[in-house]
Design a protein around this motif. Structure first.
Motif, PDB file in Angstrom:
ATOM      1  N   LYS A  20      -2.569  12.230   7.687  1.00  0.00           N
ATOM      2  CA  LYS A  20      -2.096  11.117   8.517  1.00  0.00           C
ATOM      3  C   LYS A  20      -1.453  10.026   7.678  1.00  0.00           C
ATOM      4  O   LYS A  20      -0.483   9.413   8.080  1.00  0.00           O
ATOM      5  N   THR A  21      -2.063   9.756   6.529  1.00  0.00           N
ATOM      6  CA  THR A  21      -1.581   8.639   5.713  1.00  0.00           C
ATOM      7  C   THR A  21      -1.085   9.137   4.362  1.00  0.00           C
ATOM      8  O   THR A  21      -1.716  10.008   3.739  1.00  0.00           O
ATOM      9  N   ASN A  22       0.032   8.590   3.948  1.00  0.00           N
ATOM     10  CA  ASN A  22       0.563   8.888   2.613  1.00  0.00           C
ATOM     11  C   ASN A  22       0.512   7.612   1.783  1.00  0.00           C
ATOM     12  O   ASN A  22       0.555   6.510   2.327  1.00  0.00           O
ATOM     13  N   ILE A  23       0.450   7.809   0.477  1.00  0.00           N
ATOM     14  CA  ILE A  23       0.409   6.638  -0.404  1.00  0.00           C
ATOM     15  C   ILE A  23       1.512   6.738  -1.447  1.00  0.00           C
ATOM     16  O   ILE A  23       1.656   7.775  -2.099  1.00  0.00           O
ATOM     17  N   HIS A  24       2.249   5.652  -1.579  1.00  0.00           N
ATOM     18  CA  HIS A  24       3.242   5.559  -2.640  1.00  0.00           C
ATOM     19  C   HIS A  24       2.770   4.473  -3.604  1.00  0.00           C
ATOM     20  O   HIS A  24       2.482   3.349  -3.185  1.00  0.00           O
ATOM     21  N   ILE A  25       2.669   4.815  -4.866  1.00  0.00           N
ATOM     22  CA  ILE A  25       2.148   3.874  -5.868  1.00  0.00           C
ATOM     23  C   ILE A  25       3.208   3.653  -6.934  1.00  0.00           C
ATOM     24  O   ILE A  25       3.779   4.619  -7.443  1.00  0.00           O
ATOM     25  N   LYS A  26       3.474   2.392  -7.263  1.00  0.00           N
ATOM     26  CA  LYS A  26       4.461   2.132  -8.313  1.00  0.00           C
ATOM     27  C   LYS A  26       3.976   1.019  -9.238  1.00  0.00           C
ATOM     28  O   LYS A  26       3.500  -0.025  -8.781  1.00  0.00           O
ATOM     29  N   ILE A  27       4.105   1.251 -10.532  1.00  0.00           N
ATOM     30  CA  ILE A  27       3.757   0.210 -11.505  1.00  0.00           C
ATOM     31  C   ILE A  27       4.951  -0.729 -11.632  1.00  0.00           C
ATOM     32  O   ILE A  27       6.090  -0.281 -11.777  1.00  0.00           O
ATOM     33  N   VAL A  28       4.685  -2.024 -11.532  1.00  0.00           N
ATOM     34  CA  VAL A  28       5.776  -3.004 -11.593  1.00  0.00           C
ATOM     35  C   VAL A  28       5.565  -3.938 -12.784  1.00  0.00           C
ATOM     36  O   VAL A  28       4.476  -4.507 -12.948  1.00  0.00           O
ATOM     37  N   GLY A  29       6.609  -4.097 -13.571  1.00  0.00           N
ATOM     38  CA  GLY A  29       6.554  -5.036 -14.698  1.00  0.00           C
ATOM     39  C   GLY A  29       5.429  -4.721 -15.670  1.00  0.00           C
ATOM     40  O   GLY A  29       4.947  -5.614 -16.360  1.00  0.00           O
ATOM     41  N   GLU A  30       5.003  -3.471 -15.723  1.00  0.00           N
ATOM     42  CA  GLU A  30       3.923  -3.006 -16.605  1.00  0.00           C
ATOM     43  C   GLU A  30       2.620  -3.760 -16.381  1.00  0.00           C
ATOM     44  O   GLU A  30       1.704  -3.677 -17.188  1.00  0.00           O
ATOM     45  N   ARG A  31       2.527  -4.522 -15.310  1.00  0.00           N
ATOM     46  CA  ARG A  31       1.380  -5.405 -15.175  1.00  0.00           C
ATOM     47  C   ARG A  31       0.658  -5.256 -13.834  1.00  0.00           C
ATOM     48  O   ARG A  31      -0.551  -5.368 -13.755  1.00  0.00           O
ATOM     49  N   VAL A  32       1.417  -5.027 -12.763  1.00  0.00           N
ATOM     50  CA  VAL A  32       0.783  -4.888 -11.447  1.00  0.00           C
ATOM     51  C   VAL A  32       1.170  -3.562 -10.806  1.00  0.00           C
ATOM     52  O   VAL A  32       2.096  -2.886 -11.245  1.00  0.00           O
ATOM     53  N   ILE A  33       0.416  -3.226  -9.766  1.00  0.00           N
ATOM     54  CA  ILE A  33       0.639  -1.964  -9.064  1.00  0.00           C
ATOM     55  C   ILE A  33       0.984  -2.282  -7.612  1.00  0.00           C
ATOM     56  O   ILE A  33       0.277  -3.042  -6.944  1.00  0.00           O
ATOM     57  N   LEU A  34       2.080  -1.709  -7.165  1.00  0.00           N
ATOM     58  CA  LEU A  34       2.506  -1.887  -5.779  1.00  0.00           C
ATOM     59  C   LEU A  34       2.114  -0.624  -5.022  1.00  0.00           C
ATOM     60  O   LEU A  34       2.476   0.482  -5.416  1.00  0.00           O
ATOM     61  N   VAL A  35       1.335  -0.799  -3.948  1.00  0.00           N
ATOM     62  CA  VAL A  35       0.843   0.346  -3.180  1.00  0.00           C
ATOM     63  C   VAL A  35       1.363   0.244  -1.753  1.00  0.00           C
ATOM     64  O   VAL A  35       1.187  -0.796  -1.107  1.00  0.00           O
ATOM     65  N   VAL A  36       1.977   1.300  -1.267  1.00  0.00           N
ATOM     66  CA  VAL A  36       2.447   1.319   0.124  1.00  0.00           C
ATOM     67  C   VAL A  36       1.753   2.464   0.855  1.00  0.00           C
ATOM     68  O   VAL A  36       1.829   3.618   0.434  1.00  0.00           O
ATOM     69  N   LEU A  37       1.030   2.130   1.934  1.00  0.00           N
ATOM     70  CA  LEU A  37       0.414   3.155   2.782  1.00  0.00           C
ATOM     71  C   LEU A  37       1.322   3.347   3.985  1.00  0.00           C
ATOM     72  O   LEU A  37       1.687   2.364   4.643  1.00  0.00           O
ATOM     73  N   PHE A  38       1.701   4.578   4.273  1.00  0.00           N
ATOM     74  CA  PHE A  38       2.580   4.802   5.426  1.00  0.00           C
ATOM     75  C   PHE A  38       2.238   6.104   6.136  1.00  0.00           C
ATOM     76  O   PHE A  38       1.549   6.970   5.588  1.00  0.00           O
ATOM     77  N   ASP A  39       2.693   6.204   7.383  1.00  0.00           N
ATOM     78  CA  ASP A  39       2.424   7.416   8.163  1.00  0.00           C
ATOM     79  C   ASP A  39       3.741   8.009   8.666  1.00  0.00           C
ATOM     80  O   ASP A  39       4.798   7.726   8.097  1.00  0.00           O
ATOM     81  N   GLU A  40       3.677   8.763   9.762  1.00  0.00           N
ATOM     82  CA  GLU A  40       4.869   9.488  10.214  1.00  0.00           C
ATOM     83  C   GLU A  40       5.957   8.561  10.753  1.00  0.00           C
ATOM     84  O   GLU A  40       7.092   8.989  10.946  1.00  0.00           O
ATOM     85  N   ARG A  41       5.644   7.311  10.945  1.00  0.00           N
ATOM     86  CA  ARG A  41       6.679   6.388  11.422  1.00  0.00           C
ATOM     87  C   ARG A  41       7.677   6.033  10.319  1.00  0.00           C
ATOM     88  O   ARG A  41       8.696   5.435  10.567  1.00  0.00           O
ATOM     89  N   SER A  42       7.320   6.393   9.075  1.00  0.00           N
ATOM     90  CA  SER A  42       8.238   6.130   7.975  1.00  0.00           C
ATOM     91  C   SER A  42       8.465   7.429   7.197  1.00  0.00           C
ATOM     92  O   SER A  42       8.024   8.498   7.635  1.00  0.00           O
ATOM     93  N   SER A  43       9.142   7.323   6.072  1.00  0.00           N
ATOM     94  CA  SER A  43       9.369   8.529   5.273  1.00  0.00           C
ATOM     95  C   SER A  43       9.318   8.148   3.798  1.00  0.00           C
ATOM     96  O   SER A  43       9.506   6.983   3.434  1.00  0.00           O
ATOM     97  N   GLN A  44       9.105   9.140   2.967  1.00  0.00           N
ATOM     98  CA  GLN A  44       9.000   8.879   1.536  1.00  0.00           C
ATOM     99  C   GLN A  44      10.299   8.279   1.000  1.00  0.00           C
ATOM    100  O   GLN A  44      10.289   7.390   0.162  1.00  0.00           O
ATOM    101  N   GLY A  45      11.417   8.793   1.533  1.00  0.00           N
ATOM    102  CA  GLY A  45      12.727   8.309   1.076  1.00  0.00           C
ATOM    103  C   GLY A  45      12.907   6.828   1.359  1.00  0.00           C
ATOM    104  O   GLY A  45      13.310   6.048   0.489  1.00  0.00           O
ATOM    105  N   LEU A  46      12.587   6.443   2.591  1.00  0.00           N
ATOM    106  CA  LEU A  46      12.745   5.041   2.985  1.00  0.00           C
ATOM    107  C   LEU A  46      11.814   4.152   2.142  1.00  0.00           C
ATOM    108  O   LEU A  46      12.216   3.100   1.627  1.00  0.00           O
TER     109      LEU A  46
END
Lengths: 195, 160
Positions: free
Chosen positions: B87-113
């Motif tokens: 149901k839920t996907n997680i996209h994780i990105k390290i930003v500025g070598e210091r913080v982590i940006l986490v996006v939780l999304f479901d079928e209403r969005s897409s990995q590309g977007l």
């Protein structure tokens, strides 16, 4: 490194429990978790193997109350004690504000104690920390066992710098909160210095 | 050893606003910003049902472990991670070598977007972080209240 949020008026600090395998690091956290009011604690997370050996870390978020209008939050972590998990131990030490070294009082664990303490110092150095400059306390666990060795011997072998040390029987809670309070105080004192 | 991070109102507002825009533009369920040491910094979206503290600590552990793997392979870091759930996907990105940006999304969005929007948000977040680090280093934000903490203040925490 502590994280100070002026906006939400919070101080967040990270304390790591270090020590040889089976010395009682997880037991310390479990006792703290069981004896803390629900509103002051978050969920305790244990990343453990099927045989309940710590695989990566245990994590327990605690709120200790307010100082000058700032909420103090402590994140307690344990490391996996088994020798071959060294890479994981290094990762958990990142950003540490205070260290509790948990030693095992049993005679037959002295070698493991010393090896773990050397490993702590070495791993901190690799991250740019000096154990002698960090808020640091020692706990001698399993004091109730018949094969526990003399405190004076433990102190000589494991606490050459004479940091605050505590006798403990972690499953019964003896010494557990004393240890936590001591390291938390040192961390806050360090913050005051602008550390 | 990294420098202590101090968050002031101004920067937090900017980070919150970046999170909210990312949440909206990527059709995500929730967006979190986490310190690499596992401290939650900001969040947007449907976070009421989430255990943000645990999520932050585990994500930071995950990122640290992945960073350890990167080092073993002589990579500087693996900046992004993607976990696909039912149901839920997680996209994780390290930003500025210091913080982590986490996006939780479901079928209403897409990995590309999500990837596309995260890229833009990461650039903005990096500049806010740089400012924060500069401020922390120069101590120009505001005088530290901690220099005034007394032994009694600390002892009072433990009077139970």
């Amino acid at each position: 490194m502590s994280f100070i949020n002026y906006s939400s008026r919070e101080i967040n600090c990270k304390i790591v429990y270090y020590g040889p395998g089976l010395c009682g690091k997880t037991t310390n956290l479990q006792y703290i978790y069981n004896k803390t009011n629900p509103e002051a604690k978050g969920k305790m997370i244990s990343l453990a193997t099927e045989t309940e050996r710590t695989l990566f870390f245990d994590f327990l978020p605690l709120s200790l109350g307010e100082i000058r209008g700032f909420k103090t939050r402590f994140h307690l972590y344990t490391v996996p004690g088994q020798v071959f998990y060294d890479a994981s131990r290094k990762l958990i030490l990142k950003g540490v504000d205070g260290v509790v070294y948990v030693g095992d009082s049993q005679m037959e664990r002295m070698e493991a104690n010393i090896e773990s303490l050397d490993n702590l110092r070495q791993n901190l150095q690799e991250q740019g920390y000096d154990l002698d400059k960090l808020p640091y306390v020692v706990q001698y666990n399993k004091r109730d066992l018949p094969n526990a060795i003399q405190m004076s011997e433990l102190e000589e072998a494991l606490n050459p710098t004479k940091v605050p040390s505590f006798e403990a029987v972690a499953p019964k809670g003896i010494g557990v909160f004393d240890t936590l309070k001591a390291v938390a105080k040192l961390v806050l004192t360090e913050l005051r210095k602008g550390g | 050893m990294t420098q202590q991070l101090v968050m002031y109102e101004e920067e937090l507002q900017q980070i919150n606003s970046i999170c909210e825009i990312l949440h909206r533009d990527s059709n995500a369920k929730a967006v979190l910003v986490i310190d690499k040491n596992g401290q939650p910094i900001a969040q947007a979206g449907d976070t009421q049902q989430l255990d943000v503290t645990s999520l932050s600590s585990l994500t930071a552990g995950n990122v640290a472990a992945t960073g350890g793997i990167a080092q073993l392979l002589a990579e500087r870091e693996f900046a992004g991670q993607f976990h696909e759930g039912e149901k839920t996907n997680i996209h994780i990105k390290i930003v500025g070598e210091r913080v982590i940006l986490v996006v939780l999304f479901d079928e209403r969005s897409s990995q590309g977007l999500v990837r596309l929007r995260v890229k833009k948000a990461a650039t903005e977040l990096t500049s806010v972080l740089e400012m924060m680090i500069k401020k922390s280093a120069s101590g120009s934000g505001q005088p530290s209240v901690f220099s005034e903490i007394t032994d009694d203040d600390i002892d009072n925490l433990f009077n139970d």
